[in-house]
Write an enzyme that holds these catalytic residues in place. Structure first.
Site, PDB file in Angstrom:
ATOM      1  N   HIS A  82       1.021  -1.167  -0.169  1.00  0.00           N
ATOM      2  CA  HIS A  82       0.043  -0.119   0.009  1.00  0.00           C
ATOM      3  C   HIS A  82       0.737   1.204  -0.148  1.00  0.00           C
ATOM      4  CE1 HIS A  82      -3.556   2.548   0.886  1.00  0.00           C
ATOM      5  NE2 HIS A  82      -2.663   3.189   1.653  1.00  0.00           N
ATOM      6  N   ASP A 161     -14.746   3.201   8.557  1.00  0.00           N
ATOM      7  CA  ASP A 161     -13.687   4.156   7.971  1.00  0.00           C
ATOM      8  C   ASP A 161     -14.226   4.730   6.867  1.00  0.00           C
ATOM      9  OD1 ASP A 161     -10.902   4.920   7.543  1.00  0.00           O
ATOM     10  OD2 ASP A 161     -11.465   4.004   5.679  1.00  0.00           O
ATOM     11  N   ARG A 168     -14.128  13.226   8.006  1.00  0.00           N
ATOM     12  CA  ARG A 168     -12.605  13.900   8.483  1.00  0.00           C
ATOM     13  C   ARG A 168     -12.508  14.950   7.098  1.00  0.00           C
ATOM     14  NH1 ARG A 168      -9.171   9.210   8.544  1.00  0.00           N
ATOM     15  NH2 ARG A 168      -7.384  10.841   8.381  1.00  0.00           N
ATOM     16  N   SER A 183      -6.944   4.410   9.785  1.00  0.00           N
ATOM     17  CA  SER A 183      -7.748   4.512   8.425  1.00  0.00           C
ATOM     18  C   SER A 183      -7.208   3.475   7.579  1.00  0.00           C
ATOM     19  CB  SER A 183      -8.080   5.788   8.097  1.00  0.00           C
ATOM     20  OG  SER A 183      -8.556   5.670   6.722  1.00  0.00           O
ATOM     21  N   LYS A 187      -8.347  -0.895   6.552  1.00  0.00           N
ATOM     22  CA  LYS A 187      -8.381  -1.508   5.240  1.00  0.00           C
ATOM     23  C   LYS A 187      -7.785  -2.599   4.875  1.00  0.00           C
ATOM     24  CE  LYS A 187      -8.976   2.739   4.287  1.00  0.00           C
ATOM     25  NZ  LYS A 187      -9.212   4.031   3.632  1.00  0.00           N
TER      26      LYS A 187
HETATM   27  N1  URA Z   1      -5.980   7.202   3.115  1.00  0.00           N
HETATM   28  C1  URA Z   1      -6.902   6.739   3.886  1.00  0.00           C
HETATM   29  O1  URA Z   1      -7.342   5.560   3.365  1.00  0.00           O
HETATM   30  N2  URA Z   1      -7.185   7.180   4.986  1.00  0.00           N
HETATM   31  C2  URA Z   1      -6.339   8.161   5.515  1.00  0.00           C
HETATM   32  O2  URA Z   1      -6.723   8.741   6.740  1.00  0.00           O
HETATM   33  C3  URA Z   1      -5.574   8.856   4.853  1.00  0.00           C
HETATM   34  C4  URA Z   1      -5.239   8.543   3.527  1.00  0.00           C
END
Ligand code: URA
Ligand code: CA
Length: 439
Positions: A82, A161, A168, A183, A187
């Site tokens: 990622h 999330d 956010r 966050s 995932k």
């Molecule tokens: N990418 C995400 O998935 N979450 C964040 O908080 C920032 C970047």
């Protein structure tokens, strides 16, 4: 339990318990807590921060808000990758097939582009017929056959999330290390791989503007992964300028294919080797860095990385001929050169501004609902440190619309800064966090 007490506790600098965090996440995901109370808590967290334990509890609660992908039907150690988001970053399209061809399965759930950053799913859709909307069983089938698949997330992956991130975004609470780390990691953990390699970006085009902050984010994320039983390694890399020489969907697919053939730009290849090495070591396909590098190199040289990519394209419904015939990928109607108006050295090439410029050309979206032009984008002919003579081509803009071109051109020109002297070279890779002892 009352939400107002949880907000008050965090506002005053207290530490939230596991139960309090779970209560908040579960009820917010169910829409039983209103946005105004969730916003107040996010702002309190933004100012007061969360410690490691709170961050792990937040991550766990978000994972539990939805489904977890079960990849156990795929043999071997599945390693995910990622990136915290950049410009011109086509590493996933290279690393998926490259790492898979070295024997480590890659079951990758990716995202779309937004704002100045591009998304792997959009890029892959440049390939005629290819779909990223596979069911979980099709996804698993594809990884079993090709060793790799890249698909979009289902609604059920960490839904809390999704709701919190949208909130956010509009309450100025994105940029907090605990919130970003939980966050992203929620995932990654829900996506089901066994181990995780992160590319944490620092610079103009990234969330983290300094190496120190990026290192802190990398540590927060590796702590969460390791704490939840998924060995995680993070590479901290430079995103002051775009990666490679192209920005824009089909242009980046072409660049990825060239890189898989061993003909890619140096920086892009270097980062792929660094991340790929960590993936092979975590996946048990190499004992040390030099063995991993040798394997990656030979997969590129003998064509097996490219074969794996062709197989993946075919299994995802795409036309693999584009791998040998790059002109089959979407091409823009017009190409215009941007020329240097003075001589000197490129001192800066602001990644965020280049990303914005590409978006103005049609390659990106401001809102989730915007339609993108796959063929639009920018080829960078001069990057930081390069010497330029007045009249040299700095970049070539690929577009389908003169008005969009004018806006993009203005933005791109503003992204370049020049100096008389050659600027001090910045490293591409600053640090690797969590690498196992053997080097
Ligand atoms: N990418 C995400 O998935 N979450 C964040 O908080 C920032 C970047
Ligand atoms: Ca690129």
């Amino acid at each position: 339990m009352r939400m107002v007490d949880i907000i008050k506790k965090k506002r005053d600098g207290g530490k939230l318990s596991k139960d309090e965090i779970e209560y908040f996440v579960e009820n917010y995901a169910r829409e039983d807590i209103p946005d105004y109370q969730a916003s107040a808590l996010l702002m309190a967290i933004f100012f007061q921060d969360m410690d490691d334990e709170e961050t792990v509890h937040l991550t766990e609660s978000m994972v539990h808000s939805g489904e977890t992908v079960d990849l156990s039907a795929i043999g071997g150690i599945k390693v995910d990758k990622h990136s915290t988001g950049g410009v011109g970053d086509t590493t996933t399209i290279i690393l998926g097939p490259l790492v898979a061809s070295c024997g480590v399965p890659v079951a990758k759930i990716s995202g779309r582009g937004l704002g100045h950053t591009g998304g792997t799913l959009d890029k892959l859709e440049s390939i005629d017929g290819l779909t990223v909307d596979l069911s979980i069983s099709e996804f698993i089938g594809c990884v079993k056959k090709a060793g790799v698949a890249v698909v979009g997330a289902t609604k059920d992956l960490a839904p809390a999330d999704k709701r919190l991130y949208s909130l956010r975004d509009v309450t100025a609470t994105v940029n907090n290390i605990s919130l970003i780390a939980s966050s992203i990691m929620s995932k990654k953990i829900a996506a089901g791989s066994d181990k995780i390699v992160l590319d944490v970006k620092k610079g103009q085009g990234a969330f983290m503007k300094s190496t120190e902050e990026a290192r802190e984010l990398a540590e927060a994320m590796t702590d969460i992964g390791n704490g939840m039983g998924k060995k995680t390694v993070a590479v901290v890399s430079n995103m002051d300028q775009p990666l490679g020489c192209t920005v824009g969907n089909s242009l980046e697919v072409k660049e990825a294919i060239r890189t898989l053939k061993g003909e890619g730009p140096e920086d892009l290849e270097e980062l792929c080797f660094s991340l790929g090495t960590q993936m092979l070591m975590l996946g048990g396909a190499a004992d040390d860095v030099s063995e991993a590098e040798e394997k990656l190199r030979s997969s590129m040289d003998d064509g097996s990385a490219l074969d794996t990519f062709e197989k993946m394209i075919e299994l995802q419904g795409g036309d693999p001929r584009c791998v040998d015939e790059l002109h089959l990928l979407p091409q823009a109607e017009y190409r215009e050169e941007i020329k240097a108006e003075r001589s000197g050295h490129v001192k800066k090439l602001n990644a965020r501004e280049v990303g914005r410029s590409a978006a103005l050309l049609g390659a990106g979206r401001e809102k989730k609902s915007d339609i993108i032009e796959l063929s639009a984008g920018i080829e960078l002919k001069k990057k930081i440190g390069d010497e330029v003579v007045e009249g040299d081509v700095l970049a070539v803009m690929h577009h389908n619309d003169k008005q969009k071109f004018e806006k993009g051109k203005k933005k791109l020109k503003g992204a370049y800064e020049f100096s008389v002297k050659e600027p001090k070279a910045e490293p591409l890779i600053y640090d690797i966090i969590g690498q196992e002892e053997k080097r």
